[in-house]
Design a protein around this motif. Structure first.
Motif, PDB file in Angstrom:
ATOM      1  N   ARG A  14      45.623  31.472  96.657  1.00  0.00           N
ATOM      2  CA  ARG A  14      44.348  32.208  96.813  1.00  0.00           C
ATOM      3  C   ARG A  14      43.413  31.920  95.633  1.00  0.00           C
ATOM      4  NH1 ARG A  14      40.872  35.529  94.341  1.00  0.00           N
ATOM      5  NH2 ARG A  14      42.553  36.823  93.524  1.00  0.00           N
ATOM      6  N   ASP A  15      43.672  32.478  94.445  1.00  0.00           N
ATOM      7  CA  ASP A  15      42.782  32.217  93.307  1.00  0.00           C
ATOM      8  C   ASP A  15      42.889  30.732  92.909  1.00  0.00           C
ATOM      9  OD1 ASP A  15      40.849  33.325  91.721  1.00  0.00           O
ATOM     10  OD2 ASP A  15      42.145  34.678  90.626  1.00  0.00           O
ATOM     11  N   GLY A  16      44.089  30.178  92.962  1.00  0.00           N
ATOM     12  CA  GLY A  16      44.289  28.767  92.603  1.00  0.00           C
ATOM     13  C   GLY A  16      43.545  27.845  93.541  1.00  0.00           C
ATOM     14  N   GLU A  17      43.551  28.197  94.813  1.00  0.00           N
ATOM     15  CA  GLU A  17      42.935  27.320  95.810  1.00  0.00           C
ATOM     16  C   GLU A  17      41.412  27.387  95.758  1.00  0.00           C
ATOM     17  OE1 GLU A  17      42.178  28.143  99.524  1.00  0.00           O
ATOM     18  OE2 GLU A  17      42.878  26.312 100.505  1.00  0.00           O
ATOM     19  N   GLN A  18      40.872  28.347  94.963  1.00  0.00           N
ATOM     20  CA  GLN A  18      39.409  28.447  94.821  1.00  0.00           C
ATOM     21  C   GLN A  18      38.843  27.323  93.941  1.00  0.00           C
ATOM     22  OE1 GLN A  18      39.527  33.299  95.177  1.00  0.00           O
ATOM     23  NE2 GLN A  18      38.089  32.480  93.709  1.00  0.00           N
ATOM     24  N   GLU A  28      50.274  22.541 104.424  1.00  0.00           N
ATOM     25  CA  GLU A  28      50.502  22.412 102.974  1.00  0.00           C
ATOM     26  C   GLU A  28      50.773  23.777 102.343  1.00  0.00           C
ATOM     27  OE1 GLU A  28      47.617  18.580 101.949  1.00  0.00           O
ATOM     28  OE2 GLU A  28      46.686  20.537 102.263  1.00  0.00           O
ATOM     29  N   LYS A  29      50.024  24.787 102.802  1.00  0.00           N
ATOM     30  CA  LYS A  29      50.199  26.134 102.222  1.00  0.00           C
ATOM     31  C   LYS A  29      51.574  26.707 102.562  1.00  0.00           C
ATOM     32  CE  LYS A  29      45.684  28.134 101.488  1.00  0.00           C
ATOM     33  NZ  LYS A  29      44.919  29.358 101.637  1.00  0.00           N
ATOM     34  N   VAL A  30      52.003  26.524 103.802  1.00  0.00           N
ATOM     35  CA  VAL A  30      53.310  27.078 104.199  1.00  0.00           C
ATOM     36  C   VAL A  30      54.417  26.395 103.386  1.00  0.00           C
ATOM     37  CG1 VAL A  30      54.974  27.263 106.099  1.00  0.00           C
ATOM     38  CG2 VAL A  30      52.558  27.819 106.487  1.00  0.00           C
ATOM     39  N   ALA A  46      48.626  35.022  99.770  1.00  0.00           N
ATOM     40  CA  ALA A  46      48.542  33.871 100.673  1.00  0.00           C
ATOM     41  C   ALA A  46      47.111  33.458 100.987  1.00  0.00           C
ATOM     42  CB  ALA A  46      49.291  34.199 101.967  1.00  0.00           C
ATOM     43  N   GLY A  47      46.145  34.328 100.762  1.00  0.00           N
ATOM     44  CA  GLY A  47      44.758  33.946 101.037  1.00  0.00           C
ATOM     45  C   GLY A  47      43.868  35.161 101.183  1.00  0.00           C
ATOM     46  N   PHE A  48      42.681  34.882 101.705  1.00  0.00           N
ATOM     47  CA  PHE A  48      41.616  35.887 101.852  1.00  0.00           C
ATOM     48  C   PHE A  48      41.253  35.849 103.344  1.00  0.00           C
ATOM     49  CE2 PHE A  48      37.013  36.657  99.998  1.00  0.00           C
ATOM     50  CZ  PHE A  48      36.986  37.909 100.599  1.00  0.00           C
ATOM     51  N   PRO A  49      41.992  36.583 104.180  1.00  0.00           N
ATOM     52  CA  PRO A  49      41.950  36.354 105.631  1.00  0.00           C
ATOM     53  C   PRO A  49      40.559  36.370 106.255  1.00  0.00           C
ATOM     54  CG  PRO A  49      43.771  37.786 105.091  1.00  0.00           C
ATOM     55  CD  PRO A  49      42.990  37.599 103.822  1.00  0.00           C
ATOM     56  N   PRO A  53      38.527  31.356 109.576  1.00  0.00           N
ATOM     57  CA  PRO A  53      39.630  31.354 110.556  1.00  0.00           C
ATOM     58  C   PRO A  53      40.830  30.572 110.019  1.00  0.00           C
ATOM     59  CG  PRO A  53      37.547  30.821 111.613  1.00  0.00           C
ATOM     60  CD  PRO A  53      37.274  30.849 110.134  1.00  0.00           C
ATOM     61  N   GLY A  54      40.562  29.503 109.263  1.00  0.00           N
ATOM     62  CA  GLY A  54      41.655  28.695 108.693  1.00  0.00           C
ATOM     63  C   GLY A  54      42.478  29.515 107.709  1.00  0.00           C
ATOM     64  N   ASP A  55      41.817  30.307 106.894  1.00  0.00           N
ATOM     65  CA  ASP A  55      42.556  31.109 105.905  1.00  0.00           C
ATOM     66  C   ASP A  55      43.341  32.220 106.611  1.00  0.00           C
ATOM     67  OD1 ASP A  55      42.843  30.556 103.171  1.00  0.00           O
ATOM     68  OD2 ASP A  55      42.062  32.531 102.665  1.00  0.00           O
ATOM     69  N   PHE A  56      42.741  32.800 107.644  1.00  0.00           N
ATOM     70  CA  PHE A  56      43.458  33.823 108.428  1.00  0.00           C
ATOM     71  C   PHE A  56      44.756  33.215 108.971  1.00  0.00           C
ATOM     72  CE2 PHE A  56      44.721  35.957 112.265  1.00  0.00           C
ATOM     73  CZ  PHE A  56      44.455  37.296 112.043  1.00  0.00           C
ATOM     74  N   HIS A  57      44.624  32.028 109.571  1.00  0.00           N
ATOM     75  CA  HIS A  57      45.782  31.353 110.178  1.00  0.00           C
ATOM     76  C   HIS A  57      46.846  31.056 109.124  1.00  0.00           C
ATOM     77  CE1 HIS A  57      47.932  28.977 113.053  1.00  0.00           C
ATOM     78  NE2 HIS A  57      47.826  27.873 112.314  1.00  0.00           N
ATOM     79  N   SER A  58      46.416  30.606 107.937  1.00  0.00           N
ATOM     80  CA  SER A  58      47.386  30.298 106.862  1.00  0.00           C
ATOM     81  C   SER A  58      48.154  31.544 106.459  1.00  0.00           C
ATOM     82  CB  SER A  58      46.672  29.737 105.630  1.00  0.00           C
ATOM     83  OG  SER A  58      46.088  28.517 105.933  1.00  0.00           O
ATOM     84  N   VAL A  59      47.431  32.664 106.293  1.00  0.00           N
ATOM     85  CA  VAL A  59      48.103  33.908 105.883  1.00  0.00           C
ATOM     86  C   VAL A  59      49.112  34.309 106.967  1.00  0.00           C
ATOM     87  CG1 VAL A  59      47.775  36.352 105.331  1.00  0.00           C
ATOM     88  CG2 VAL A  59      46.157  34.653 104.447  1.00  0.00           C
TER      89      VAL A  59
END
Ligand code: KIV
Ligand code: ZN
Length: 382
Positions: A14-18, A28-30, A46-49, A53-59
């Motif tokens: 989350r913060d790192g991926e910013q 890659e995230k999983v 895991a992210g900022f849902p 939509p991509g971040d929601f899916h990753s979380v």
């Protein structure tokens, strides 16, 4: 001495991926989340849902994939954000919503154009809503590093009363000095009613290069969670580096603190994060940099070859690094040269090493580092 567990809250995803250019896809995230679980982190942010939509899916996919770790989704103190985060976390064994709002006068005035009273209202409403959706709610008081301490204590007391299980005191701008950050945590421990019901968390940024020092000062003062990233990646100068705090705590048992980090996995995961995010690790980075276990000056090499602990406080195997490196440069001495020749199968006498050393220095003055090929040709000259 009693031992206190420090929860490691990893926010690489989350913060790192910013970090600009470090965007990851869900696969890659999983993959990284599963490695973080093996590393022994307690919470994965895991992210900022609501952000995409991509971040929601990753979380959602991370929540399905990991088993023994809390999965956390970030939100603003906004109803829609919180509902979307709860939805993204619905498959998690242990879901956590991380909601919050600005706490410094700077943020209250310029970001929110509001008052301290209204900030407390919004914060408590957000925490109450989140607690209706998940049992574990972390509240972040953004820019707490620059917030007025009396107001910060009021805000933290109010969100704990509203149901926050974890209270995050971010030094969002990396402004605090270690003693100042420690004083903030100590003040909250002593002055917030109900503080014993919540875990205090440190979330430090590295704008002054103090993120690790501040996080350690925070846990020494009574915080029990550290938010950090692999390789210290994150916004601007980055976040607290996971490998640094984990090893500092491990190397100082007198603090009476411990983590569940499996340190032998640190090097491998550092490389995986660096490769996946295409973000090189600086060579002199503590614990995981290429030079973290390299010795190049004659005095250090001589001491190290007599006894490794003269110049190494960590055995490289303890963090999963190969072996310590003896780098041959113009600053190296005879003992390092003889050692390397021996490794290459040449057992030269002291007189021969003296002759070879003069020839070695001539090569070393020409080059940054003398290689095994250079040594082979030096050996054949004798
Ligand atoms: O640095 C910060 O304040 C944050 C919050 C969103 C926790 O990353
Ligand atoms: Zn942050």
């Amino acid at each position: 001495m009693s031992e206190h567990k420090i929860d490691i809250f990893d926010t690489t995803l989350r913060d790192g991926e910013q970090v600009p250019g470090c965007k990851l896809n869900t696969t890659e995230k999983v993959k990284l989340a599963l490695e973080l679980e093996l590393l022994g982190v307690d919470i994965i942010e895991a992210g900022f849902p609501i952000s995409s939509p991509g971040d929601f899916h990753s979380v959602e996919q991370i929540a399905k994939a990991v088993k023994d770790v809390t999965v956390c989704g970030l939100t603003r103190a906004v109803q829609k954000d919180i509902e979307v985060a709860a939805d993204a976390l619905k498959f998690a064994n242990r879901p956590r919503i991380h909601t919050g709002i600005g706490s410094s006068d700077n943020h209250i005035k310029y970001k929110f154009n509001t008052t301290r009273e209204k900030i407390i209202e919004r914060a408590t409403a957000a925490v109450k809503l989140a607690r209706n959706l998940v049992p574990d709610v972390e509240f972040f008081a953004e820019d707490a590093g620059r917030a007025d301490i009396v107001f910060l204590a009021q805000l933290i007391e109010a969100v704990i009363a509203a149901g926050a299980t974890v209270v995050n005191i971010p030094d969002t701008t990396g402004f605090c000095l270690p003693h100042q950050y420690a004083e903030k945590i100590a003040y909250l421990v002593s002055n917030v009613k109900g503080i014993e019901k919540a875990t205090i968390s440190c979330h430090c940024h590295n704008d002054l290069g103090l993120a690790t020092a501040n996080s350690l000062a925070g846990v020494i003062a009574g915080a029990r969670q550290i938010e950090c990233t692999i390789n210290g990646i994150g916004e601007r100068a980055g976040n607290t580096s996971l490998e640094e705090v984990a090893m500092a705590i491990k190397k100082h048992p007198e603090l009476g603190l411990y983590t569940n980090i499996e340190s032998t996995r640190l090097h491998g995961l550092s490389k995986q994060v660096s490769d996946t995010m295409r973000m090189p690790v600086q060579p002199n980075k503590a614990i995981v940099g290429d030079n973290a276990f390299a010795h190049s000056s004659g005095i250090h090499q001589d001491g190290f070859l007599k006894e490794a602990t003269t110049y190494e406080i960590i055995d490289p195997m303890e963090v999963g690094a190969d072996i310590s490196k003896i780098v041959l440069t113009a600053r190296s001495g005879r003992s390092a040269l003889a050692f390397r020749f021996k490794k290459l199968g040449h057992d030269f006498t002291r007189d021969q090493v003296d002759v070879l050393y003069e020839r070695f220095l001539a090569v070393a003055d020409e080059k940054k580092e003398v290689t095994d090929e250079d040594l082979a040709s030096l050996a054949s000259s004798i």
